[in-house]
Write a protein that holds these residues in place. Structure first.
Motif, short mmCIF file in Angstrom:
data_model
loop_
_atom_site.label_atom_id
_atom_site.label_comp_id
_atom_site.label_asym_id
_atom_site.label_seq_id
_atom_site.Cartn_x
_atom_site.Cartn_y
_atom_site.Cartn_z
N LYS A 174 33.58 43.94 52.18
CA LYS A 174 35.02 44.01 51.98
C LYS A 174 35.33 43.32 50.65
CE LYS A 174 36.49 45.66 56.06
NZ LYS A 174 37.29 46.89 56.21
N THR A 175 36.31 43.83 49.94
CA THR A 175 36.75 43.19 48.71
C THR A 175 38.19 42.71 48.86
OG1 THR A 175 37.50 45.27 47.74
CG2 THR A 175 35.22 44.63 47.33
N VAL A 176 38.49 41.63 48.17
CA VAL A 176 39.84 41.08 48.17
C VAL A 176 40.26 40.96 46.70
CG1 VAL A 176 41.35 39.23 48.95
CG2 VAL A 176 39.28 39.77 50.24
N SER A 177 41.38 41.58 46.35
CA SER A 177 41.80 41.65 44.95
C SER A 177 42.91 40.66 44.63
CB SER A 177 42.27 43.07 44.62
OG SER A 177 41.18 43.99 44.75
N PHE A 178 42.82 40.09 43.43
CA PHE A 178 43.82 39.15 42.92
C PHE A 178 44.16 39.56 41.48
CE2 PHE A 178 41.00 37.07 45.91
CZ PHE A 178 41.89 36.54 46.83
N ASP A 179 45.39 39.31 41.09
CA ASP A 179 45.85 39.73 39.77
C ASP A 179 45.56 38.72 38.67
OD1 ASP A 179 46.91 42.09 40.80
OD2 ASP A 179 48.86 41.14 41.23
N THR A 180 45.27 37.48 39.02
CA THR A 180 45.15 36.40 38.03
C THR A 180 43.74 36.34 37.47
OG1 THR A 180 46.80 35.16 39.30
CG2 THR A 180 45.60 33.97 37.60
N ALA A 181 43.57 36.89 36.27
CA ALA A 181 42.24 36.95 35.66
C ALA A 181 41.67 35.57 35.37
CB ALA A 181 42.29 37.78 34.38
N SER A 182 42.52 34.59 35.07
CA SER A 182 42.03 33.25 34.70
C SER A 182 41.30 32.57 35.85
CB SER A 182 43.19 32.37 34.22
OG SER A 182 44.14 32.17 35.24
N TRP A 183 41.57 32.99 37.08
CA TRP A 183 40.84 32.39 38.20
C TRP A 183 39.35 32.72 38.13
CZ3 TRP A 183 44.67 34.05 42.67
CH2 TRP A 183 45.84 33.28 42.57
N ASN A 184 39.00 33.76 37.40
CA ASN A 184 37.61 34.21 37.32
C ASN A 184 36.89 33.68 36.09
OD1 ASN A 184 35.46 35.77 38.40
ND2 ASN A 184 35.88 37.45 36.99
N LEU A 185 37.55 32.85 35.29
CA LEU A 185 36.92 32.35 34.08
C LEU A 185 35.78 31.39 34.42
CD1 LEU A 185 39.98 31.60 31.78
CD2 LEU A 185 38.33 33.46 31.54
N ASP A 186 34.68 31.56 33.71
CA ASP A 186 33.60 30.58 33.83
C ASP A 186 33.31 30.03 32.44
OD1 ASP A 186 32.27 32.68 32.66
OD2 ASP A 186 30.98 33.08 34.36
N VAL A 187 32.45 29.03 32.40
CA VAL A 187 32.20 28.30 31.16
C VAL A 187 30.74 28.48 30.78
CG1 VAL A 187 32.27 26.05 30.02
CG2 VAL A 187 33.99 26.62 31.75
N ASP A 188 30.50 29.37 29.82
CA ASP A 188 29.13 29.62 29.36
C ASP A 188 28.89 29.14 27.93
OD1 ASP A 188 28.11 30.84 31.69
OD2 ASP A 188 29.03 32.75 31.14
N THR A 189 29.94 29.10 27.13
CA THR A 189 29.82 28.78 25.70
C THR A 189 30.86 27.73 25.30
OG1 THR A 189 31.43 30.43 24.98
CG2 THR A 189 29.14 31.18 25.27
N PRO A 190 30.68 27.10 24.15
CA PRO A 190 31.71 26.17 23.67
C PRO A 190 33.08 26.82 23.55
CG PRO A 190 29.67 25.82 22.46
CD PRO A 190 29.45 27.05 23.30
#
Length: 206
Positions: A174-190
Motif C-alpha cells: 500500500k502507498t500513502v501519498s503526501f504533498d510536502t516534498a521537503s519531508w522527503n529531503l535527505d542529506v547526502d552532500t554539503p
C-alpha cells in the motif's frame, strides 16, 4: 493492535558529504536524532539504531533515551543492506512489523508515521506486507515491512536496502501519498545540508 518497531539506519559512510552526516547538527541536535525521536514519539518499540564505524558515539548521544537499542554493524562498509539485516535480525520475533527510517532524513513528521501505521492496521488482514510513503509523487522513507518478510530481508545485499523485496511484493504494498516534498529531503552532500538548514522546522510538525 499490532506490535510495530523501528529501525533507524545510521551506519552510512557519507562519501559524498566528506564527513559523517548522521552527526551533523540540525535544529540543536545531531541529524540522526530527528528520526530516532520520531520513532519514540509514535510509541514504536523496540527502537533499533544501527551504527557502523562510530557506534559508540551513537550510544553516547542516545544515553538519555532508554528506549533506544544501539546495534553495531561490523559490515557497514558493504552498504545499507548490511545495516538493514542487523536491524531486522534484532527485531525478529519481537514485532508484527517494523518501520525503517533513514538517519539522514530528518523532516519526516508524525503525520507520516501515523498514516503508515493506520494503513497497515487497516489492511494487514487483506494481505498487506509493505506500506510506503510517497512525497509529491516520489517514493521515500520510512517504509513499513510486515514481519512475514523478515526472513527475506535478512538476505538482502548491497546498497539498495530492501528495494528488491519491495519490488517482489509490490502487489502486497500500500502507498500513502503526501504533498510536502521537503519531508522527503535527505542529506547526502554539503549542498543538501545547506538547503535543509534553510527549511522552517515547523513544516515537519504538521
Amino acid at each position: 493492535m499490532p506490535r510495530i518497531g523501528a529501525i533507524v539506519l545510521a551506519a552510512g559512510l557519507s562519501r559524498r558529504m566528506g564527513e559523517a552526516k548522521q552527526f551533523l547538527p540540525l535544529q540543536g541536535k545531531p541529524l540522526f536524532r530527528h528520526s530516532v525521536e520520531r520513532a519514540i514519539a509514535n510509541d514504536l518499540s523496540p527502537v533499533l539504531l544501527v551504527g557502523g564505524e562510530r557506534t559508540e558515539e551513537l550510544r553516547r548521544l542516545t544515553s538519555d533515551l532508554p528506549e533506544v537499542e544501539v546495534l553495531d554493524n561490523r559490515e557497514y562498509a558493504t552498504g545499507m543492506a548490511s545495516s538493514l539485516r542487523v536491524g531486522i535480525a534484532a527485531a525478529s520475533g519481537r514485532v508484527d512489523a517494523v518501520l525503517v527510517f533513514l538517519a539522514d532524513q530528518p523532516y519526516v513528521p508524525d503525520e507520516v508515521v501515523q498514516a503508515l501505521i493506520r494503513t497497515y492496521e487497516d489492511s494487514r488482514a487483506e494481505g498487506t506486507k509493505i506500506v510506503r510513503a510517497f512525497y509529491a509523487g516520489i517514493a521515500g522513507h520510512p517504509v513499513l515491512f510486515d514481519a512475514a518478510l523478515m526472513e527475506e530481508l535478512c538476505l538482502v545485499t548491497g546498497d539498495q536496502g530492501g528495494k528488491d523485496v519491495i519490488v517482489k511484493y509490490k502487489t502486497h504494498m500500500k502507498t500513502v501519498s503526501f504533498d510536502t516534498a521537503s519531508w522527503n529531503l535527505d542529506v547526502d552532500t554539503p549542498d543538501d545540508y545547506r538547503r535543509i538548514q534553510e527549511i522552517d522546522p515547523r513544516l515537519h510538525q504538521k
